[in-house]
Write a protein that holds these residues in place. Sequence first.
Motif, PDB file in Angstrom:
ATOM      1  N   GLU A  45       0.812  -1.218   0.000  1.00 31.30           N
ATOM      2  CA  GLU A  45       0.000   0.000   0.000  1.00 31.30           C
ATOM      3  C   GLU A  45       0.848   1.272   0.000  1.00 31.30           C
ATOM      4  OE1 GLU A  45      -2.621  -0.139   3.313  1.00 31.30           O
ATOM      5  OE2 GLU A  45      -3.609  -2.005   2.694  1.00 31.30           O
ATOM      6  N   LYS A  46       2.156   1.102   0.217  1.00 32.81           N
ATOM      7  CA  LYS A  46       3.075   2.243   0.285  1.00 32.81           C
ATOM      8  C   LYS A  46       2.661   3.218   1.386  1.00 32.81           C
ATOM      9  CE  LYS A  46       3.838   1.961  -4.713  1.00 32.81           C
ATOM     10  NZ  LYS A  46       3.781   2.686  -6.003  1.00 32.81           N
ATOM     11  N   ARG A  47       2.205   2.643   2.494  1.00 35.30           N
ATOM     12  CA  ARG A  47       1.769   3.482   3.604  1.00 35.30           C
ATOM     13  C   ARG A  47       1.957   2.738   4.927  1.00 35.30           C
ATOM     14  NH1 ARG A  47      -0.578   8.151   4.371  1.00 35.30           N
ATOM     15  NH2 ARG A  47      -1.530   8.548   6.405  1.00 35.30           N
ATOM     16  N   LEU A  48       2.593   3.434   5.874  1.00 33.44           N
ATOM     17  CA  LEU A  48       2.719   2.959   7.250  1.00 33.44           C
ATOM     18  C   LEU A  48       2.477   4.148   8.166  1.00 33.44           C
ATOM     19  CD1 LEU A  48       3.413   0.814   9.369  1.00 33.44           C
ATOM     20  CD2 LEU A  48       5.834   1.426   9.091  1.00 33.44           C
ATOM     21  N   ASP A  49       1.344   4.144   8.858  1.00 38.41           N
ATOM     22  CA  ASP A  49       0.987   5.267   9.714  1.00 38.41           C
ATOM     23  C   ASP A  49       1.872   5.322  10.952  1.00 38.41           C
ATOM     24  OD1 ASP A  49      -0.993   6.140   8.043  1.00 38.41           O
ATOM     25  OD2 ASP A  49      -2.611   5.104   9.101  1.00 38.41           O
ATOM     26  N   HIS A  50       2.183   6.540  11.371  1.00 42.09           N
ATOM     27  CA  HIS A  50       2.883   6.748  12.635  1.00 42.09           C
ATOM     28  C   HIS A  50       2.035   6.196  13.771  1.00 42.09           C
ATOM     29  CE1 HIS A  50       5.028   8.823  15.890  1.00 42.09           C
ATOM     30  NE2 HIS A  50       6.015   8.967  15.030  1.00 42.09           N
ATOM     31  N   PHE A  51       2.685   5.666  14.790  1.00 44.07           N
ATOM     32  CA  PHE A  51       1.928   5.027  15.857  1.00 44.07           C
ATOM     33  C   PHE A  51       1.333   6.026  16.844  1.00 44.07           C
ATOM     34  CE2 PHE A  51       1.818   3.036  20.134  1.00 44.07           C
ATOM     35  CZ  PHE A  51       0.771   2.165  19.899  1.00 44.07           C
ATOM     36  N   VAL A  52       2.018   7.142  17.089  1.00 40.16           N
ATOM     37  CA  VAL A  52       1.566   8.088  18.115  1.00 40.16           C
ATOM     38  C   VAL A  52       0.699   9.182  17.512  1.00 40.16           C
ATOM     39  CG1 VAL A  52       2.295   9.708  19.902  1.00 40.16           C
ATOM     40  CG2 VAL A  52       3.600   7.603  19.533  1.00 40.16           C
ATOM     41  N   VAL A  53       1.192   9.848  16.494  1.00 42.69           N
ATOM     42  CA  VAL A  53       0.488  11.000  15.926  1.00 42.69           C
ATOM     43  C   VAL A  53      -0.797  10.548  15.228  1.00 42.69           C
ATOM     44  CG1 VAL A  53       0.652  12.962  14.354  1.00 42.69           C
ATOM     45  CG2 VAL A  53       2.679  12.197  15.606  1.00 42.69           C
ATOM     46  N   GLY A  54      -1.906  11.148  15.625  1.00 48.66           N
ATOM     47  CA  GLY A  54      -3.183  10.841  14.990  1.00 48.66           C
ATOM     48  C   GLY A  54      -3.764   9.494  15.333  1.00 48.66           C
ATOM     49  N   ASN A  55      -3.220   8.800  16.318  1.00 45.17           N
ATOM     50  CA  ASN A  55      -3.712   7.477  16.716  1.00 45.17           C
ATOM     51  C   ASN A  55      -4.810   7.643  17.766  1.00 45.17           C
ATOM     52  OD1 ASN A  55      -4.155   4.832  17.391  1.00 45.17           O
ATOM     53  ND2 ASN A  55      -2.030   4.367  17.921  1.00 45.17           N
ATOM     54  N   ARG A  56      -6.058   7.435  17.352  1.00 40.78           N
ATOM     55  CA  ARG A  56      -7.184   7.623  18.273  1.00 40.78           C
ATOM     56  C   ARG A  56      -7.265   6.522  19.318  1.00 40.78           C
ATOM     57  NH1 ARG A  56     -10.572  11.482  15.901  1.00 40.78           N
ATOM     58  NH2 ARG A  56      -9.238  12.755  14.568  1.00 40.78           N
ATOM     59  N   THR A  57      -6.569   5.404  19.094  1.00 37.49           N
ATOM     60  CA  THR A  57      -6.589   4.293  20.055  1.00 37.49           C
ATOM     61  C   THR A  57      -5.369   4.286  20.966  1.00 37.49           C
ATOM     62  OG1 THR A  57      -5.497   2.775  18.506  1.00 37.49           O
ATOM     63  CG2 THR A  57      -7.901   2.903  18.410  1.00 37.49           C
ATOM     64  N   PHE A  58      -4.588   5.352  20.955  1.00 35.14           N
ATOM     65  CA  PHE A  58      -3.401   5.409  21.808  1.00 35.14           C
ATOM     66  C   PHE A  58      -3.839   5.415  23.269  1.00 35.14           C
ATOM     67  CE2 PHE A  58       0.397   7.370  23.703  1.00 35.14           C
ATOM     68  CZ  PHE A  58       1.390   6.642  23.056  1.00 35.14           C
ATOM     69  N   PRO A  59      -3.119   4.702  24.146  1.00 34.31           N
ATOM     70  CA  PRO A  59      -3.534   4.606  25.553  1.00 34.31           C
ATOM     71  C   PRO A  59      -3.715   5.976  26.202  1.00 34.31           C
ATOM     72  CG  PRO A  59      -1.793   3.025  25.088  1.00 34.31           C
ATOM     73  CD  PRO A  59      -1.920   3.883  23.868  1.00 34.31           C
ATOM     74  N   GLN A  60      -4.816   6.120  26.914  1.00 34.81           N
ATOM     75  CA  GLN A  60      -5.127   7.394  27.558  1.00 34.81           C
ATOM     76  C   GLN A  60      -4.205   7.696  28.728  1.00 34.81           C
ATOM     77  OE1 GLN A  60      -7.405   9.523  26.316  1.00 34.81           O
ATOM     78  NE2 GLN A  60      -7.698   8.054  24.638  1.00 34.81           N
ATOM     79  N   GLU A  61      -3.551   6.661  29.259  1.00 36.07           N
ATOM     80  CA  GLU A  61      -2.658   6.893  30.393  1.00 36.07           C
ATOM     81  C   GLU A  61      -1.453   7.746  30.018  1.00 36.07           C
ATOM     82  OE1 GLU A  61      -4.395   2.708  30.865  1.00 36.07           O
ATOM     83  OE2 GLU A  61      -3.779   4.075  29.280  1.00 36.07           O
ATOM     84  N   ILE A  62      -1.134   7.775  28.742  1.00 39.71           N
ATOM     85  CA  ILE A  62       0.010   8.549  28.251  1.00 39.71           C
ATOM     86  C   ILE A  62      -0.523   9.862  27.680  1.00 39.71           C
ATOM     87  CG2 ILE A  62       1.999   8.536  26.704  1.00 39.71           C
ATOM     88  CD1 ILE A  62       1.822   5.465  26.759  1.00 39.71           C
ATOM     89  N   LEU A  63      -0.013  10.977  28.171  1.00 42.46           N
ATOM     90  CA  LEU A  63      -0.577  12.284  27.853  1.00 42.46           C
ATOM     91  C   LEU A  63      -0.044  12.802  26.521  1.00 42.46           C
ATOM     92  CD1 LEU A  63      -0.319  13.939  31.391  1.00 42.46           C
ATOM     93  CD2 LEU A  63      -2.245  12.694  30.387  1.00 42.46           C
ATOM     94  N   LEU A  64      -0.965  13.166  25.643  1.00 41.79           N
ATOM     95  CA  LEU A  64      -0.621  13.740  24.346  1.00 41.79           C
ATOM     96  C   LEU A  64      -1.308  15.098  24.200  1.00 41.79           C
ATOM     97  CD1 LEU A  64      -1.123  10.678  21.938  1.00 41.79           C
ATOM     98  CD2 LEU A  64       0.960  11.366  23.131  1.00 41.79           C
TER      99      LEU A  64
END
Length: 525
Positions: A461-480
């Motif tokens: 697909e020529k695409r690999l999304d960044h894990f932190v930026v724009g990740n709506r499922t990122f753990p809430q315990e970690i502050l962004l």
Amino acid sequence: MAAKLILLVLLQTLIQYPQMVGDGLDEVTRLHMELREKLLDREMTRLLQELEQSSLERSVRAWGALLWAALQQGDFWDLAGVLGLLLSLWFIRSRRSRQPANNGREAGAGDGDGGGNEGEENRDAIAWEVNNGDAIEGEDHDVANEVEEDIITHNLRRSLEEHIEHLMEGSAMTNFLMDSFMMFFGHLLSDSSYPVPQRAIGVGSAFEGWSPREEDVVYSVLVPLTPPPGHTFHLEMDTSGYIPGRNFFIRVEPVCTCPREQQHDNVLCSLHHHPEDEQRRNEEPNFLNTLCTGSYLDVEKTARWFYQLVRAAWPALPQSHSWQLVLLPSSRCCKFKLTRGRQSLTVELLFGVQEGNSDIYVSSQHTEALFTPSIVWPETYAVAEMKFFRLIARQSPPNSWHLKCLHVLARALLGIDFSTYTLKTIVMHLLNTIPLSGWRMRHFRRQLEDTMEYLRGSLEEKRLDHFVVGNRTFPQEILLPTDVKTAEPPNLFHRLAQDPAAHTQAMNECRELGHRLSRMLHDGH
């Protein structure tokens, strides 16, 4: 026949009276002995079955001779007794031959025509013997494969655990060293007009529990900077788009501190100074003319300042009595190596500014660009990613192999153009979607297969999304910060979408990586 009896006795001797071994026997030898014991047990079972069948055949021949003798003598009652015993023997053998067969099939045959014919019974008996032999051989093969895989996994686990233990020791030593440095820096700069370094935060692969290579582990730490009294840091995003990712400028702004300072003496702050003090301030070394370019904090000037601080503080630290310090060249960080005999420790000291109260910083790390201006500070997610791995470690079962999986993947990358951060991103995505119970040791091969499948799909697909930026499922315990949560995820494969040749090379290297992993698993290291 005699040879089979002798072989059976030898097998029983090997199984019932195993060879005595010393306490120092290693795990691999124990696994080999378990394999041998299982195979010998299977062979003895097979020989017992052959002996039992041979005994039945000899009995039939003996009763046949007895029947012939009775016929010759013309004794009717002896003849009837011999025939009765032969029928009993045939019935017992028939039941034994059919006993392992499927009970449902036997019931069905009985219900059909009252018992079936002799040819069908013989075919069932022959089929069972053939299938039983194949099953024994298949079970032997499965046992051998299982024990062989246990040996490979054991060797790999032992190597990985030794490396992880080495990482833990190095991380603890680095933390203690940086605490010593920060105490000295804090005492030295407490009343100065320079930024105050805060406690260092361990980041990167070594502090996350894995490392690409055992030979040249680098322990990276991020030192947050707070502005000196009378100044504040204001982050401005770079919107030029020349450098991939989110990048910032750190503008240094003076703030008024007159009311507080005038309680002690009649000295005006840096914002409201006397006109005659302007020339004196420009001539004397200070924060603005030492670490800034114009009104912006300069990465390269700050790196040189940290080199001076480390060089000045080292003789006062207790580690200097047993370790030798060597400063290593770097334009955007302070890098040094400690040696003591055959031991060595390489530390990379990054510095940055925190975005609000979040776990996101702008730092002095390098960017993907060939040239990065010295006043550009890229946004770093290293602290958030480190906290993510700590969160996974707390939630996962004790025997989780997710870090070992990442280490094996990174080790296989030597000479391949993929970055370790690419594979780390894929593993983080999988950790955030696959139940943590699926990362145990017995799922290790499946973990590697899932990672490679994710990599192949992303390359196609020529695409690999960044894990932190724009990740709506990122753990809430970690502050962004809010803008990091809602931003469009950067595509880590954006270069492949623009360069067909690079994409073709990446697909070929993906296949090479798969071959390397197969060889590593086969060799067990």
